[in-house]
Design a protein around this motif. Structure first.
Motif, PDB file in Angstrom:
ATOM      1  N   LEU A  81       0.829  -1.201   0.000  1.00  0.00           N
ATOM      2  CA  LEU A  81       0.000   0.000   0.000  1.00  0.00           C
ATOM      3  C   LEU A  81       0.865   1.253   0.000  1.00  0.00           C
ATOM      4  N   PHE A  82       1.971   1.221   0.760  1.00  0.00           N
ATOM      5  CA  PHE A  82       2.902   2.347   0.790  1.00  0.00           C
ATOM      6  C   PHE A  82       3.500   2.592  -0.594  1.00  0.00           C
ATOM      7  N   LEU A  83       3.838   1.518  -1.298  1.00  0.00           N
ATOM      8  CA  LEU A  83       4.433   1.657  -2.625  1.00  0.00           C
ATOM      9  C   LEU A  83       3.465   2.291  -3.621  1.00  0.00           C
ATOM     10  N   ILE A  84       2.169   1.978  -3.492  1.00  0.00           N
ATOM     11  CA  ILE A  84       1.180   2.609  -4.375  1.00  0.00           C
ATOM     12  C   ILE A  84       1.221   4.123  -4.194  1.00  0.00           C
ATOM     13  N   GLU A 250       4.029   4.713 -23.194  1.00  0.00           N
ATOM     14  CA  GLU A 250       4.934   4.940 -22.060  1.00  0.00           C
ATOM     15  C   GLU A 250       4.988   3.648 -21.247  1.00  0.00           C
ATOM     16  N   ILE A 251       5.993   2.827 -21.541  1.00  0.00           N
ATOM     17  CA  ILE A 251       6.079   1.489 -20.955  1.00  0.00           C
ATOM     18  C   ILE A 251       6.239   1.538 -19.443  1.00  0.00           C
ATOM     19  N   GLY A 252       7.130   2.403 -18.962  1.00  0.00           N
ATOM     20  CA  GLY A 252       7.372   2.507 -17.520  1.00  0.00           C
ATOM     21  C   GLY A 252       6.146   2.939 -16.759  1.00  0.00           C
ATOM     22  N   ARG A 253       5.445   3.925 -17.287  1.00  0.00           N
ATOM     23  CA  ARG A 253       4.229   4.429 -16.639  1.00  0.00           C
ATOM     24  C   ARG A 253       3.158   3.348 -16.583  1.00  0.00           C
ATOM     25  N   GLY A 254       3.008   2.604 -17.688  1.00  0.00           N
ATOM     26  CA  GLY A 254       2.014   1.536 -17.728  1.00  0.00           C
ATOM     27  C   GLY A 254       2.355   0.401 -16.784  1.00  0.00           C
ATOM     28  N   PHE A 255       3.639   0.023 -16.746  1.00  0.00           N
ATOM     29  CA  PHE A 255       4.061  -1.063 -15.855  1.00  0.00           C
ATOM     30  C   PHE A 255       3.854  -0.670 -14.396  1.00  0.00           C
ATOM     31  N   LEU A 259       1.371  -2.522 -11.864  1.00  0.00           N
ATOM     32  CA  LEU A 259       1.871  -3.076 -10.602  1.00  0.00           C
ATOM     33  C   LEU A 259       1.031  -2.589  -9.429  1.00  0.00           C
ATOM     34  N   ALA A 260       0.614  -1.324  -9.475  1.00  0.00           N
ATOM     35  CA  ALA A 260      -0.238  -0.776  -8.409  1.00  0.00           C
ATOM     36  C   ALA A 260      -1.584  -1.499  -8.368  1.00  0.00           C
ATOM     37  N   ILE A 261      -2.146  -1.812  -9.544  1.00  0.00           N
ATOM     38  CA  ILE A 261      -3.406  -2.560  -9.601  1.00  0.00           C
ATOM     39  C   ILE A 261      -3.227  -3.948  -9.002  1.00  0.00           C
ATOM     40  N   VAL A 262      -2.101  -4.592  -9.331  1.00  0.00           N
ATOM     41  CA  VAL A 262      -1.811  -5.921  -8.782  1.00  0.00           C
ATOM     42  C   VAL A 262      -1.694  -5.856  -7.263  1.00  0.00           C
ATOM     43  N   PHE A 263      -0.974  -4.849  -6.754  1.00  0.00           N
ATOM     44  CA  PHE A 263      -0.818  -4.692  -5.298  1.00  0.00           C
ATOM     45  C   PHE A 263      -2.169  -4.518  -4.620  1.00  0.00           C
ATOM     46  N   LEU A 264      -3.018  -3.661  -5.200  1.00  0.00           N
ATOM     47  CA  LEU A 264      -4.337  -3.402  -4.609  1.00  0.00           C
ATOM     48  C   LEU A 264      -5.196  -4.661  -4.641  1.00  0.00           C
TER      49      LEU A 264
END
Length: 287
Positions: A81-84, A250-255, A259-264
């Motif tokens: 959650l902190f990383l998001i 924008e590959i980095g932005r999408g990744f 990743l944030a969606i996966v974390f959530l």
């Protein structure tokens, strides 16, 4: 010779278009009222969610993870959650969370009663089963069509489409939970003179609760799956970041957004599944 005959032409497009026009012409006031209600609920829930400090979310999640699993799991979930937030996606996460929360709550209020009715009525079961089969095999993009048709674009159609897409697992698992209640327990309730209402509230629902919670978990995951797709009809949130990154390559932005969606999704899955496990363990001890 091998192509389908051109003379055989049957299309339902015009019928559907006329039906949609009829709906909008005759029930536009009802749809406007529903849109205003959903919008009001959305804004209220979002306001409440935004009142809670970011650090309190993390502390509560760590505590929940510790109580349900262990201190390590709690710290891991809190770190996700902190990383998001560290990704700069906290506000978009709250927006996404509001859509998921409202969709799941509405699904609970509709899906559990429908699952119970389905378990109690053979006729309803025969009607709903093929409908649920169709809903679960329907491409998720198709759910955007009635949402846009009835509520234009924005957060309201996103909530509507997400709810319709996410509700089938909860109906099915509520149905399965009720019909799979131990027959000996049901017979014991009947022998003690329990009414149908008492049987449902005191025996069947408590016995089926862990299965129903699994249905809530599956519904939540289905709602999360609609995050990116809902962004296509004007919904903000983390899914919008993915959509923008695809358009702008924008590959980095999408990744990072992915990743944030996966974390959530992991956080929601672990918490809800943990609650279901605790309920199951409690039932085992009570039994």
């Amino acid at each position: 010779m091998f192509n389908f005959p051109e003379k055989i032409d049957f299309s339902i497009k015009e019928i559907i278009d006329k039906f949609v026009d009829w709906l909008l012409n005759n029930f536009s006031t009802i749809f406007d009222t529903i849109r205003d209600i959903i919008l009001s609920i959305f804004n209220t829930v979002q306001f409440i969610f935004e009142l809670i400090p970011w650090w309190l979310y993390i502390l509560l999640l760590i505590y929940a993870g510790w109580r349900i699993y262990s201190a390590k799991i709690g710290l891991l979930l809190g770190s996700m959650l902190f990383l998001i937030g560290a990704f700069g996606l906290w506000e978009l996460m709250i927006y996404t969370l509001v859509i998921v929360f409202i969709s799941v709550v509405v699904s609970i209020f509709i899906g559990i009663p429908m699952g119970i009715i389905m378990a109690k009525s053979t006729l309803v079961e025969r009607i709903l089963k093929p409908i649920l089969d169709g809903m679960q095999t329907m491409p998720s993009f198709v759910y955007l069509i009635p949402a846009i048709m009835l509520f234009s674009i924005g957060k309201v159609p996103a909530v509507f489409a997400t709810t319709i897409y996410a509700i089938p697992p909860l109906i099915r698992l509520t149905y399965l939970g009720i019909v799979n209640v131990d027959e000996e327990v049901v017979e014991a309730g009947i022998s003690f003179g329990s009414t149908s209402k008492q049987m449902l509230i005191k025996i069947e629902l408590p016995q089926a609760l862990s299965t129903i919670m699994t249905g809530v978990n599956q519904t939540t995951m289905m709602a999360m799956a609609m995050v990116v797709i809902s962004s296509m009809i004007g919904a903000e949130g983390i899914g919008q970041e993915v959509l923008i990154s695809i358009r702008q390559i924008e590959i980095g932005r999408g990744f990072q957004a992915g990743l944030a969606i996966v974390f959530l999704a992991i956080i929601l899955d672990r918490v809800i599944q943990g609650i279901a496990i605790k309920i199951d363990q409690k039932e085992g001890l009570d039994g």
